[in-house]
Design an enzyme around this catalytic site. Structure first.
Site, mmCIF file in Angstrom:
data_model
loop_
_atom_site.group_PDB
_atom_site.id
_atom_site.type_symbol
_atom_site.label_atom_id
_atom_site.label_comp_id
_atom_site.label_asym_id
_atom_site.label_seq_id
_atom_site.Cartn_x
_atom_site.Cartn_y
_atom_site.Cartn_z
ATOM 1 N N ASP A 1 0.815 -1.214 0.000
ATOM 2 C CA ASP A 1 0.000 0.000 0.000
ATOM 3 C C ASP A 1 0.846 1.259 0.000
ATOM 4 O OD1 ASP A 1 -1.917 -1.922 0.229
ATOM 5 O OD2 ASP A 1 -2.984 -0.977 1.887
ATOM 6 N N ARG B 1 -0.587 5.681 17.146
ATOM 7 C CA ARG B 1 -0.788 6.678 16.091
ATOM 8 C C ARG B 1 -0.317 8.086 16.469
ATOM 9 N NH1 ARG B 1 -0.257 2.437 13.587
ATOM 10 N NH2 ARG B 1 -2.030 1.473 12.526
ATOM 11 N N ASP C 1 -7.994 4.992 11.921
ATOM 12 C CA ASP C 1 -6.648 5.550 11.854
ATOM 13 C C ASP C 1 -6.581 6.871 11.093
ATOM 14 O OD1 ASP C 1 -5.398 3.732 13.458
ATOM 15 O OD2 ASP C 1 -4.658 2.481 11.834
ATOM 16 N N SER D 1 -5.653 -8.750 7.654
ATOM 17 C CA SER D 1 -4.626 -7.714 7.769
ATOM 18 C C SER D 1 -4.113 -7.658 9.196
ATOM 19 C CB SER D 1 -5.183 -6.348 7.359
ATOM 20 O OG SER D 1 -6.183 -5.935 8.264
#
Length: 409
Positions: A18, A98, A127, A181
């Site tokens: 990605d 994050r 996110d 994932s």
């Protein structure tokens, strides 16, 4: 937003399919210079391949930073002082990573003179909110690029086609559909999507990466001690350890004893429900130990106030508001409460369970002289309880006398 308005962008870059596609897409779509930033948060992967991939893509400024100690000391530990659990179960492993990534991205943007930052979060997840709220809190005028909300590469097949067209290396396992994932760091691993999307079906054992099955854990319990100072864990079995080293050792202990698995359907901030498989072996032990030392060092009302505020604090982190004034205010209150939270906890680890079996502290509020069933030699006058009980019951007696039961008209 016009593409020409961006001259240099700092991309949160993992080196996976990605973000490798995003890197090339940014160069083509915005015609800008891309700076890559890869954070080592203890995800357990070799990060040098990400550097090499960025070099192959023509990136001149590449940042690969080891942030493990900062992550645990300045983000994980403050959160654990609050005993934070989202929706009563989730230890917030992804959520707490994050803000650190975003913080370092903004620092790099300032260092290299970038006018934009970019991330690879999708438009369906939490996110994107966490990254962007943090960006704006730290640099209000920053330009944010979220490719998943802009491009037309809406499937894995199209991503791979773009990669092959642009000579971006694609590993063989990416050519098929990945079964789920994974996001990981030193605190936890999170697995979701594909074979995990139906919450009625038990997750296959292949999903679990950080823990063994509780059924396969040793038949003999592991007993450890943990020392705390001002609310933070500082030692295991009497050996002083740095924050990241301590959490690494707790992870190993948790893994070996099948501790820290969670199968959760949670409420995302963007509105949908999602099912995730979380593994937080060290964090699960740490939470039990911290609550154990607090049980003898915190005043009752202080402890209950903390517990009442915890869901709000956890929700702020989950939703991405680490840098908000309200989170900072709550943190100040929580940290003040931890001034007396020092001492030692003894724990037993056994087949998926963590049990506190001992706790001691020079600041202990526990008095054997008062609580004993034997003669307390006047330390507690049991007659005093009579007036206390009558005062507590006064409103109930008045209600009953007025013909009301249980306070119901």
């Amino acid at each position: 937003m016009a593409a020409k308005s961006v001259k240099k962008v700092v991309l949160a870059y993992s080196g996976g399919l990605d973000t490798s596609v995003i890197l090339k897409w940014l160069q083509q779509t915005y015609g800008c210079e891309v700076v890559t930033f890869t954070a080592d948060l203890g995800q357990g992967e070799e990060l040098e391949p990400a550097r090499r991939k960025a070099e192959m893509a023509g990136v001149k400024q590449i940042f690969v930073d080891d942030l493990r100690e900062t992550f645990v000391k300045d983000f994980v530990f403050p959160m654990f002082r609050a005993n934070a659990l989202y929706e009563g179960q989730y230890l917030l492993g992804t959520s707490i990573a994050r803000p650190l990534i975003a913080q370092r991205q903004i620092e790099i943007a300032e260092e290299v003179g970038a006018d934009a930052v970019a991330h690879g979060a999708t438009g369906k997840g939490n996110d994107q909110v966490r990254f962007e709220v943090a960006y704006y809190a730290l640099k209000p005028d920053v330009t944010v690029i979220a490719p998943w909300r802009e491009w037309d590469l809406t499937s894995r097949t199209r991503l791979i086609e773009f990669a092959e067209k642009n000579q971006i290396p694609v590993t063989k396992d990416k050519r098929g559909e990945a079964p789920f994932s994974v996001d990981a760091n030193l605190l936890h691993s999170s697995s979701e999507g594909k074979i995990l999307e139906d919450p009625a079906i038990e997750a296959d054992e292949i999903v679990y990466q950080r823990t063994i099955r509780p059924e396969d854990a040793p038949d003999v319990a592991t007993t450890i001690t943990m020392d705390f100072h001002n609310g933070d864990a500082v030692a295991i079995n009497g050996v002083a350890l740095s924050p990241a080293t301590l959490l690494t050792q707790l992870n190993a202990l948790g893994k070996a004893n099948g501790i820290g698995r969670l199968d959760l359907v949670e409420n995302r901030f963007v509105g949908m429900k999602s099912r995730g498989i979380y593994e937080t072996p060290g964090g699960t032990i740490l939470l039990a130990a911290h609550r154990g030392i607090e049980s003898i060092t915190l005043d009752r009302e202080a402890a209950h106030l903390k517990d009442s505020l915890m869901p709000r604090y956890a929700e702020l982190i989950y939703n991405g508001f680490w840098f908000s004034p309200e989170r900072r205010m709550l943190q100040a209150l929580i940290d003040t409460s931890q001034a007396s939270v020092s001492g030692r906890v003894t724990l037993k680890l056994y087949k998926g369970n963590v049990t506190v079996i001992g706790r001691e502290s020079p600041n202990s509020l526990y008095s054997m002289k008062v609580v004993t069933f034997e003669d307390d030699q006047g330390a507690y006058n049991q007659v005093d309880a009579q007036g206390f009980i009558k005062l507590q019951a006064l409103r109930l007696r008045l209600g009953a006398a007025a013909g009301r039961k249980g306070g119901t008209p």
